[in-house]
Design an enzyme around this catalytic site. Structure first.
Site, PDB file in Angstrom:
ATOM      1  CE  LYS A  55       1.004  -3.043  -6.886  1.00 40.49           C
ATOM      2  NZ  LYS A  55       2.416  -3.096  -7.309  1.00 40.49           N
ATOM      3  CD  GLN A  99       4.313  -5.016  -9.985  1.00 42.48           C
ATOM      4  OE1 GLN A  99       3.364  -4.261  -9.802  1.00 42.48           O
ATOM      5  NE2 GLN A  99       5.000  -5.536  -8.986  1.00 42.48           N
ATOM      6  CG  ASP A 122       4.844   1.973  -7.141  1.00 38.74           C
ATOM      7  OD1 ASP A 122       4.195   1.712  -6.106  1.00 38.74           O
ATOM      8  OD2 ASP A 122       5.580   1.135  -7.702  1.00 38.74           O
TER       9      ASP A 122
END
Ligand code: NAP
Length: 284
Positions: A55, A99, A122
């Site tokens: 990313k 994450q 996200d």
């Protein structure tokens, strides 16, 4: 007719080329200030570390800055919350990625829900999910958002189609089902208590494999002419669906790797650019 390859690798690079132009325009508008995506990695899981690194690399390719925060395996919920709150308050940071998964002792849902909606690039907050499901403006959950972008790009018809999503996680199966429903598909969601999964999958015009078990969905379950989307990835390179035996008779399929994975990252980066373009307003 040969199946369409839903090539996430190629499509994500096309998307990135467009994003690089938008990021350059943003920099010019803000006299050189570079919008930033902050990533939080908790613990030392090697796959998670790889995803976070990928990313960061994608940020660099489009000209975004990235701010990698690493917390130890022993981090507490409070430690993660402190990091999220610091990033919420940092005006250089337009997007925050925590994450998944975090170590067991951390309350992941609380940490996700502490991310400000305008920085939830996200698409992991409860509020963002609820807004998306109701058709209100919100950032998409990155993996299902990437799958939807790919299906639309390749002209896959969704309206009125029987879509079967195998998996109901908060980051993948559930938002995927909501997105397909919003696109007027007829959606069935399967999970570990589903009776006769084979029979349900056999009905599907569109199958989404999102259960995290290598080649669990058998080729023989998939009907001729179906669209096959595999979110799973298991080294050395198989997904959740048994692809050999499907490729010759399906309408379209995602390769593993190079299908869904790159689209997840492309969606995250796209939504970070959108957050910067909206300059901290609620996503539209
Ligand atoms: P998860 O949180 O572990 O959820 C798995 C889901 O599958 C659960 O809803 C579970 O049902 C269901 N399931 C498990 N066994 C099943 C069975 N035998 N029959 C039917 N359903 C079953 O996983 P996730 O985070 O959603 O990830 C799913 C897959 O996508 C994994 O392979 C993961 O690596 C992959 N993934 C890929 C990306 C990407 O960018 N490519 C991103 C995220 C995830 P219950 O709810 O009943 O337990």
């Amino acid at each position: 007719m040969a199946a369409i390859v839903l090539n996430g690798k190629v499509l994500s690079r096309e998307i990135e080329a467009g994003l690089a132009i938008r990021v350059a325009a943003l920099k010019e508008r803000s006299r050189g200030e570079v919008p930033m995506l902050a990533t939080i990695l908790v613990g030392g899981d090697p796959s998670s570390a790889t995803y976070v690194r990928m990313k960061g690399n994608a940020c660099r390719r489009v000209g975004l800055a990235s701010l990698p925060i690493t917390l130890p395996e022993t981090a507490s919920t409070d430690d993660v919350l402190t990091a999220v709150k610091t990033l919420n308050a940092d005006p250089r940071v337009y997007g925050i990625l925590l994450q998944h998964p975090v170590p067991r002792q951390v309350d992941e849902r609380l940490c996700f829900d502490t991310i400000e909606l305008r920085k939830d690039v996200d698409g992991v907050t409860s509020l963002g999910y609820g807004r998306m499901a109701l058709g209100e403006p919100a950032f998409n959950s990155a993996t299902p958002g990437g799958i939807l972008t790919m299906l639309r790009h390749y002209g896959i018809a969704l309206e009125g189609k029987e879509a079967v999503v195998v998996g109901r996680s908060a980051i993948l199966g559930k938002p995927m089902a909501a997105m397909l429903l919003n696109a007027n598909a007829t959606v069935t969601v399967c999970h570990s208590r589903t009776h006769d999964l084979e029979l349900v999958v056999k009905r599907a015009d569109i199958v989404i494999g999102a259960l995290g078990k290598p080649e669990f969905i058998k080729a023989a379950w998939i009907k001729d002419g179906a669209v096959v989307v595999d979110a799973g990835y298991h080294p050395p390179g198989v997904g959740d669906i048994e692809l050999p035996g499907v490729i010759g008779r399906c309408a379209a399929y995602t390769p593993v790797p190079g299908g869904v994975g790159p689209m997840t990252i492309a969606t995250l980066i796209t939504q970070t650019v959108q957050a910067a373009e909206h300059l901290g307003k609620t996503p539209v």
